[in-house]
Design a protein around this motif. Structure first.
Motif, short mmCIF file in Angstrom:
data_model
loop_
_atom_site.label_atom_id
_atom_site.label_comp_id
_atom_site.label_asym_id
_atom_site.label_seq_id
_atom_site.Cartn_x
_atom_site.Cartn_y
_atom_site.Cartn_z
N ALA A 11 -11.42 36.77 -48.64
CA ALA A 11 -12.27 36.15 -49.65
C ALA A 11 -11.73 36.22 -51.08
CB ALA A 11 -13.67 36.78 -49.61
N GLY A 12 -10.73 37.08 -51.31
CA GLY A 12 -10.25 37.32 -52.68
C GLY A 12 -9.74 36.06 -53.36
N LEU A 13 -9.75 36.06 -54.69
CA LEU A 13 -9.37 34.87 -55.45
C LEU A 13 -7.87 34.66 -55.55
CD1 LEU A 13 -11.88 35.05 -58.44
CD2 LEU A 13 -11.95 33.51 -56.46
N THR A 15 -5.80 35.78 -57.85
CA THR A 15 -5.46 35.38 -59.23
C THR A 15 -4.01 35.70 -59.61
OG1 THR A 15 -6.39 37.45 -60.00
CG2 THR A 15 -7.81 35.52 -60.17
N ILE A 55 -13.75 37.29 -43.22
CA ILE A 55 -14.68 37.35 -44.34
C ILE A 55 -14.14 36.37 -45.37
CG2 ILE A 55 -15.84 38.83 -46.02
CD1 ILE A 55 -16.21 39.78 -43.08
N GLN A 103 -18.44 36.14 -47.90
CA GLN A 103 -18.76 37.18 -48.87
C GLN A 103 -19.32 36.42 -50.08
OE1 GLN A 103 -15.41 39.30 -50.50
NE2 GLN A 103 -16.67 40.98 -51.23
N LEU A 107 -17.36 41.32 -54.70
CA LEU A 107 -17.61 42.66 -55.25
C LEU A 107 -16.57 43.68 -54.79
CD1 LEU A 107 -21.51 42.78 -54.92
CD2 LEU A 107 -20.14 42.17 -56.92
N ALA A 112 -16.51 43.45 -49.00
CA ALA A 112 -16.09 42.44 -48.01
C ALA A 112 -16.24 43.01 -46.60
CB ALA A 112 -14.64 42.01 -48.26
P1 UTP Z 1 -6.64 41.96 -53.42
O1 UTP Z 1 -6.87 43.32 -53.94
O2 UTP Z 1 -5.23 41.50 -53.32
O3 UTP Z 1 -7.52 40.97 -54.32
O4 UTP Z 1 -7.34 41.86 -52.01
P2 UTP Z 1 -7.51 39.42 -54.57
O5 UTP Z 1 -8.78 39.16 -55.29
O6 UTP Z 1 -7.29 38.62 -53.30
O7 UTP Z 1 -6.23 39.13 -55.48
P3 UTP Z 1 -6.04 39.15 -57.06
O8 UTP Z 1 -6.11 40.59 -57.48
O9 UTP Z 1 -7.10 38.27 -57.67
O10 UTP Z 1 -4.66 38.56 -57.25
C1 UTP Z 1 -6.82 42.39 -50.83
C2 UTP Z 1 -7.48 41.71 -49.65
O11 UTP Z 1 -8.90 41.85 -49.70
C3 UTP Z 1 -9.57 40.61 -49.75
C4 UTP Z 1 -8.51 39.62 -50.22
O12 UTP Z 1 -8.77 38.31 -49.72
C5 UTP Z 1 -7.24 40.20 -49.64
O13 UTP Z 1 -7.02 39.80 -48.29
N1 UTP Z 1 -10.74 40.72 -50.65
C6 UTP Z 1 -10.63 41.33 -51.86
C7 UTP Z 1 -11.96 40.21 -50.25
O14 UTP Z 1 -12.07 39.66 -49.12
N2 UTP Z 1 -13.03 40.31 -51.08
C8 UTP Z 1 -12.95 40.92 -52.30
O15 UTP Z 1 -13.99 40.98 -53.02
C9 UTP Z 1 -11.71 41.43 -52.70
#
Ligand code: UTP
Length: 307
Positions: A11-13, A15, A55, A103, A107, A112
């Motif tokens: 779910a992470g962005l 960035t 997720i 998610q 958060l 997640a």
């Molecule tokens: P990261 O710590 O690399 O975060 O997540 P991110 O948000 O994807 O990347 P940046 O920091 O913005 O570049 C590690 C793993 O956890 C998931 C991400 O998709 C990745 O597989 N994750 C992270 C979630 O699913 N949810 C969250 O809220 C944070």
């Protein structure tokens, strides 16, 4: 006890990989021929996972599409005489079921994982980060070693670790192995503590959490009680720490030589992973090697166009 549920947070962005991740998930970026998350799924199915729960979040639907059966595309390939490409869809037929949940607020990784609770219930389960590949072409059975260790030791958690340079410890969750087991031989040790992204001075070792975990369902309750930590996020590492502080047993398993972790979360390691996988490619690797050697020999790599 058969552990066959894997939770894959995606779910992470992403960035740190902008602009590449502006309108596509980082987990769908290609490394060599395949998107990152396909390697993760292949690794998990090879070690016997039967139900995969992703997720996900907004903008991640291409992941779901990637694991669907695509009859139309297969039909088109047949009709246009491209049957040889059909083997590229072999992964679609893996004996595994896919599930997806959202998610709804980003958060943190702990949160997640918590989103998996209604699905997982009271069974042990695997967590595999969707942005990390273990070993070139995902040739790793570390998750199998982890589930065995989990069962044999009646553990609360088993976590994969990789040694990293001390200068990099601030990017990872870092283990403090328990004193007794630090003297053990082999690649399994008991964990006394884990610390999320410590400074070099705070770091109790250079053993970094390497994107694969096995948990007893008690982790959910620990996450519920975990307050936001570094970056205001609910950190999975902090929930593991809570379990340890309350007497739960957790074990670390270190990755073996060829099982390096390829983290696709930043450009530095993404580029390295891509180059390494492309160089290992059966068909194109040798040609690429020649090309790279040629570039390096010229001292060029794009800097010397005008010299
Ligand atoms: P990261 O710590 O690399 O975060 O997540 P991110 O948000 O994807 O990347 P940046 O920091 O913005 O570049 C590690 C793993 O956890 C998931 C991400 O998709 C990745 O597989 N994750 C992270 C979630 O699913 N949810 C969250 O809220 C944070």
């Amino acid at each position: 006890m058969d552990i066959n549920i894997a939770v894959v947070p995606v779910a992470g962005l992403g960035t740190r990989l902008l602009p590449a991740t502006k309108s596509q998930p980082k987990e769908m970026l290609p490394v060599g021929r395949k998107p990152v998350v396909q390697y993760v799924v292949e690794e998990l199915t090879r070690v016997g996972m039967k139900r995969l729960l992703f997720i996900t979040g907004p903008g991640k639907t291409s992941i779901e599409n990637h694991f669907d059966l695509n009859g139309e595309l297969i039909q088109t390939l047949r009709e246009t005489g491209k049957e040889d490409l059909l083997e590229e869809f072999e992964y679609e037929r893996a004996p595994v079921q896919y599930f997806y949940t959202r998610q709804r607020q980003l958060l943190g990784l702990g949160h997640a994982v918590l989103c998996a609770q209604p699905f997982v219930g009271d069974q042990p389960f695997v967590v595999a980060l969707g942005d990390s590949i273990i070993g070139v072409n995902a040739q790793s059975d570390v998750v199998r070693r982890m589930t065995r260790c989990f069962v044999e030791n009646r553990a609360a958690a088993v976590i994969a670790f990789e040694e990293v340079p001390m200068g990099d410890v601030h990017n990872y969750g870092i283990a403090k192995p328990s004193f007794d087991s630090a003297q053990d031989s082999g690649d399994v040790f008991q964990i006394e503590d884990v610390i999320e992204k410590p400074s070099v001075d705070e770091a109790p070792s250079n053993l970094a959490i390497a994107a694969r975990y096995v948990f007893a369902p008690g982790i959910f309750e620990a996450i519920h009680r975990t307050k936001p930590g570094k970056g205001g996020e609910i950190q999975l590492t902090d929930a593991i720490r809570l379990i340890l502080q309350e007497g739960g047993k957790a074990y670390g398993i270190t990755l073996r030589g060829a099982e390096r972790r390829f983290d696709i979360g930043n450009f530095d390691s993404y580029f390295r992973a891509f180059v390494e996988f492309a160089l290992a490619d059966e068909k194109h690797g040798a040609g690429l090697r020649q090309h790279v050697e040629h570039l390096l020999h010229r001292g060029g790599l794009g800097h010397d166009h005008h010299s």
